[in-house]
Design a protein around this motif. Structure first.
Motif, PDB file in Angstrom:
ATOM      1  N   PRO A  73       0.920  -1.110  -0.282  1.00 52.59           N
ATOM      2  CA  PRO A  73      -0.365  -0.083   0.036  1.00 52.59           C
ATOM      3  C   PRO A  73       0.680   1.664  -0.272  1.00 52.59           C
ATOM      4  CG  PRO A  73       0.140  -0.559   2.098  1.00 52.59           C
ATOM      5  CD  PRO A  73       0.919  -2.020   1.813  1.00 52.59           C
ATOM      6  N   ARG A  74      -0.238   2.453  -0.784  1.00 55.31           N
ATOM      7  CA  ARG A  74       0.411   3.568  -0.188  1.00 55.31           C
ATOM      8  C   ARG A  74       1.096   3.860   1.346  1.00 55.31           C
ATOM      9  NH1 ARG A  74      -1.176   8.885  -0.097  1.00 55.31           N
ATOM     10  NH2 ARG A  74       0.357  11.063  -0.601  1.00 55.31           N
ATOM     11  N   LEU A  75       1.823   4.481   1.760  1.00 56.94           N
ATOM     12  CA  LEU A  75       1.713   4.611   2.647  1.00 56.94           C
ATOM     13  C   LEU A  75       2.282   6.364   3.211  1.00 56.94           C
ATOM     14  CD1 LEU A  75       5.104   2.276   3.467  1.00 56.94           C
ATOM     15  CD2 LEU A  75       2.972   1.892   4.365  1.00 56.94           C
ATOM     16  N   ARG A  76       1.370   6.850   4.085  1.00 54.80           N
ATOM     17  CA  ARG A  76       2.236   8.075   4.807  1.00 54.80           C
ATOM     18  C   ARG A  76       2.027   8.369   6.167  1.00 54.80           C
ATOM     19  NH1 ARG A  76      -3.896  10.791   4.448  1.00 54.80           N
ATOM     20  NH2 ARG A  76      -3.512  12.969   4.476  1.00 54.80           N
ATOM     21  N   TYR A  77       2.681   9.000   6.427  1.00 49.97           N
ATOM     22  CA  TYR A  77       2.822   9.333   8.351  1.00 49.97           C
ATOM     23  C   TYR A  77       2.824  11.249   7.922  1.00 49.97           C
ATOM     24  CZ  TYR A  77       5.809   6.115   5.648  1.00 49.97           C
ATOM     25  OH  TYR A  77       6.644   4.414   5.015  1.00 49.97           O
ATOM     26  N   LEU A  78       2.204  10.476   9.544  1.00 46.06           N
ATOM     27  CA  LEU A  78       1.517  12.172   9.362  1.00 46.06           C
ATOM     28  C   LEU A  78       1.716  12.799  11.446  1.00 46.06           C
ATOM     29  CD1 LEU A  78      -0.936  10.725   7.567  1.00 46.06           C
ATOM     30  CD2 LEU A  78      -1.603  13.130   8.133  1.00 46.06           C
ATOM     31  N   ALA A  79       1.788  13.860  11.527  1.00 45.27           N
ATOM     32  CA  ALA A  79       2.400  13.407  12.770  1.00 45.27           C
ATOM     33  C   ALA A  79       2.583  15.586  13.066  1.00 45.27           C
ATOM     34  CB  ALA A  79       4.040  13.810  13.471  1.00 45.27           C
ATOM     35  N   ALA A  80       2.484  16.644  13.751  1.00 44.80           N
ATOM     36  CA  ALA A  80       3.020  17.657  14.313  1.00 44.80           C
ATOM     37  C   ALA A  80       3.699  18.215  15.114  1.00 44.80           C
ATOM     38  CB  ALA A  80       1.655  18.808  14.976  1.00 44.80           C
ATOM     39  N   GLY A  81       4.575  18.984  14.918  1.00 43.78           N
ATOM     40  CA  GLY A  81       5.794  19.449  16.075  1.00 43.78           C
ATOM     41  C   GLY A  81       7.129  18.032  15.379  1.00 43.78           C
ATOM     42  N   LEU A  87       9.943  11.497  10.737  1.00 42.98           N
ATOM     43  CA  LEU A  87       8.824  11.056  10.548  1.00 42.98           C
ATOM     44  C   LEU A  87       9.327   9.523   9.800  1.00 42.98           C
ATOM     45  CD1 LEU A  87       5.226  13.507   9.065  1.00 42.98           C
ATOM     46  CD2 LEU A  87       5.711  11.826  11.256  1.00 42.98           C
ATOM     47  N   ARG A  88       9.717   9.604   8.532  1.00 37.90           N
ATOM     48  CA  ARG A  88      10.673   9.137   7.952  1.00 37.90           C
ATOM     49  C   ARG A  88      11.902   7.781   8.799  1.00 37.90           C
ATOM     50  NH1 ARG A  88       9.198   9.438   2.663  1.00 37.90           N
ATOM     51  NH2 ARG A  88       8.851  11.342   1.911  1.00 37.90           N
ATOM     52  N   ARG A  89      11.676   8.121  10.048  1.00 34.02           N
ATOM     53  CA  ARG A  89      12.259   7.359  10.830  1.00 34.02           C
ATOM     54  C   ARG A  89      12.110   6.732  11.330  1.00 34.02           C
ATOM     55  NH1 ARG A  89      16.470  11.946  13.510  1.00 34.02           N
ATOM     56  NH2 ARG A  89      16.856  10.026  14.697  1.00 34.02           N
ATOM     57  N   VAL A  90      10.974   7.156  12.315  1.00 39.30           N
ATOM     58  CA  VAL A  90      10.348   6.763  13.016  1.00 39.30           C
ATOM     59  C   VAL A  90       9.008   5.599  12.551  1.00 39.30           C
ATOM     60  CG1 VAL A  90       8.060   6.825  14.823  1.00 39.30           C
ATOM     61  CG2 VAL A  90       9.070   9.435  14.853  1.00 39.30           C
ATOM     62  N   LEU A 118       0.448  10.608  14.139  1.00 38.06           N
ATOM     63  CA  LEU A 118       0.869  11.006  15.789  1.00 38.06           C
ATOM     64  C   LEU A 118       0.582  11.787  16.308  1.00 38.06           C
ATOM     65  CD1 LEU A 118       5.290  10.389  15.377  1.00 38.06           C
ATOM     66  CD2 LEU A 118       3.772   8.674  16.569  1.00 38.06           C
ATOM     67  N   VAL A 119      -0.006  11.469  17.143  1.00 34.38           N
ATOM     68  CA  VAL A 119      -1.362  13.040  18.092  1.00 34.38           C
ATOM     69  C   VAL A 119      -0.746  13.299  19.491  1.00 34.38           C
ATOM     70  CG1 VAL A 119      -3.199  12.118  16.834  1.00 34.38           C
ATOM     71  CG2 VAL A 119      -2.762  10.645  18.529  1.00 34.38           C
ATOM     72  N   ALA A 120      -1.534  13.740  19.843  1.00 32.41           N
ATOM     73  CA  ALA A 120      -0.714  14.489  21.790  1.00 32.41           C
ATOM     74  C   ALA A 120      -0.672  13.260  21.924  1.00 32.41           C
ATOM     75  CB  ALA A 120      -0.957  15.453  21.833  1.00 32.41           C
ATOM     76  N   ASN A 121      -1.821  12.891  22.706  1.00 33.56           N
ATOM     77  CA  ASN A 121      -2.242  11.755  23.445  1.00 33.56           C
ATOM     78  C   ASN A 121      -2.956  10.804  23.031  1.00 33.56           C
ATOM     79  OD1 ASN A 121      -1.750  13.830  26.741  1.00 33.56           O
ATOM     80  ND2 ASN A 121      -2.554  15.149  25.601  1.00 33.56           N
ATOM     81  N   SER A 122      -2.073   9.193  22.822  1.00 32.46           N
ATOM     82  CA  SER A 122      -3.365   8.177  22.422  1.00 32.46           C
ATOM     83  C   SER A 122      -1.922   7.753  22.652  1.00 32.46           C
ATOM     84  CB  SER A 122      -3.354   8.386  21.271  1.00 32.46           C
ATOM     85  OG  SER A 122      -3.730   7.241  21.370  1.00 32.46           O
ATOM     86  N   GLU A 135       2.729  11.477  20.324  1.00 32.59           N
ATOM     87  CA  GLU A 135       3.489  12.428  19.475  1.00 32.59           C
ATOM     88  C   GLU A 135       4.945  11.459  20.446  1.00 32.59           C
ATOM     89  OE1 GLU A 135       2.938  15.932  20.139  1.00 32.59           O
ATOM     90  OE2 GLU A 135       1.489  15.910  19.087  1.00 32.59           O
ATOM     91  N   GLY A 136       4.655  10.922  21.935  1.00 32.98           N
ATOM     92  CA  GLY A 136       5.708  10.244  22.706  1.00 32.98           C
ATOM     93  C   GLY A 136       6.096   9.086  22.596  1.00 32.98           C
TER      94      GLY A 136
END
Length: 301
Positions: A73-81, A87-90, A118-122, A135-136
């Motif tokens: 599949p096409r891969l998407r990585y999203l986050a703020a900060g 993101l590619r490393r994570v 990646l979101v603030a709290n999850s 995000e942590g």
């Protein structure tokens, strides 16, 4: 709103109006993205195969996005900060994890796109076609690439959980025990046998803590209305350790053959523990009643 029943499956058409400065991911194929008056954007997703309704969802934020548009599949990585490079490393192991699970499942990844957000709290949550983590978590993987088990766990659910789904919550270990075990199996593939052993030692220790407190229970629960923290530990960690013991009992070839047969036969369906036992017995040619009585149905070891 959906029916609180994991066997409830449906297709989905989802339309969401968001501020134009936000980026979104959702369940299904993105079929429309239209600018609206007032600096708004209409997102439209369609999911044409039936999945458990609790896996429907979307997420949106002021995200930076990185994407890999290679093999399906096409891969998407999203986050703020985070930068695109971060993101590619994570998520550097995502494509390899998908290939590993496809091999272990005997079934290809079911969607054209997979997003990790990646979101603030999850603590981590799988949904159809994407997953969210904190995000942590992302920061921890940047510090130590070996601490990526959560992403593998949530990705494993795209097979074991989202597509091969417990028939009701009393068989929840078939979702969470499998995902926990499969994350450990991927760690073995990626980082070596000792990484797998550490993961299973951790699951065993967490299970032993519950057992020592006198809270051990059958992995097939009589009900799942008010599960305790110890109940959840059993589902995740006793479940994962039981699969490890079954792997040791059957050996590599028979165990993984059984996992593939079970996954192929039940992909897109709801399953009970009896379905899993039957698949493993058929693949191995062995009566596994003693194993299931001891590790799955017994309340103490």
């Amino acid at each position: 709103m959906c029916i609180d029943d994991p066997s409830d499956r449906a297709t989905l058409k989802l339309s969401v109006v968001l501020p134009a400065n936000l980026t979104a991911a959702g369940s299904g194929q993105l079929v429309g993205r239209h600018a609206l008056p007032g600096e708004k954007t209409l997102y439209e997703w369609e999911l044409d195969r039936q999945v458990p309704t609790y896996t429907f969802g979307f997420t949106a934020g002021s995200f930076i996005e990185a994407a890999d548009a290679g093999e399906r599949p096409r891969l998407r990585y999203l986050a703020a900060g985070f930068s695109e490079a971060e993101l590619r490393r994570v998520f550097a192991d995502t494509a390899d994890t998908i290939r590993f699970f496809e091999d272990r499942a005997g079934v290809p990844f079911p969607d054209a796109t997979y997003a990790q957000v990646l979101v603030a709290n999850s603590a981590g949550q799988e949904m159809s076609g994407f997953s969210v983590m904190s995000e942590g978590y992302g920061r921890s993987v940047l510090d130590d690439p070996g601490s990526s088990a959560l992403a593998a766990h949530e990705l494993a659910h795209q097979w074991w959980g989202n597509m091969v789904t417990c028939a009701d919550w009393t068989h929840f270990w078939l979702n969470e025990g499998f995902a926990t075990f499969m994350a450990a199996a991927y760690s073995e593939h990626r980082f070596g046998r000792r990484a797998y052993e550490r993961a299973l030692e951790s699951s065993s220790a967490r299970y032993e803590t519950v057992r020592a407190a006198g809270h051990d229970r059958s992995l097939v629960f009589p009900e799942w209305n008010r599960p305790s923290a110890d109940d959840r530990t059993l589902v995740y960690h006793k479940g994962a350790y039981a699969l490890h013991v079954l792997r040791q009992t059957l050996g590599e070839s028979l165990f993984w053959s059984g996992i593939r047969d079970y996954t192929r036969a039940n992909f897109g369906k709801s399953v009970s523990t009896a379905d899993f036992q039957m698949a493993m017995e058929q693949a191995s040619g062995r009566n596994l009643s003693e194993f299931f009585s001891r590790w799955i149905y017994a309340t103490t070891q």
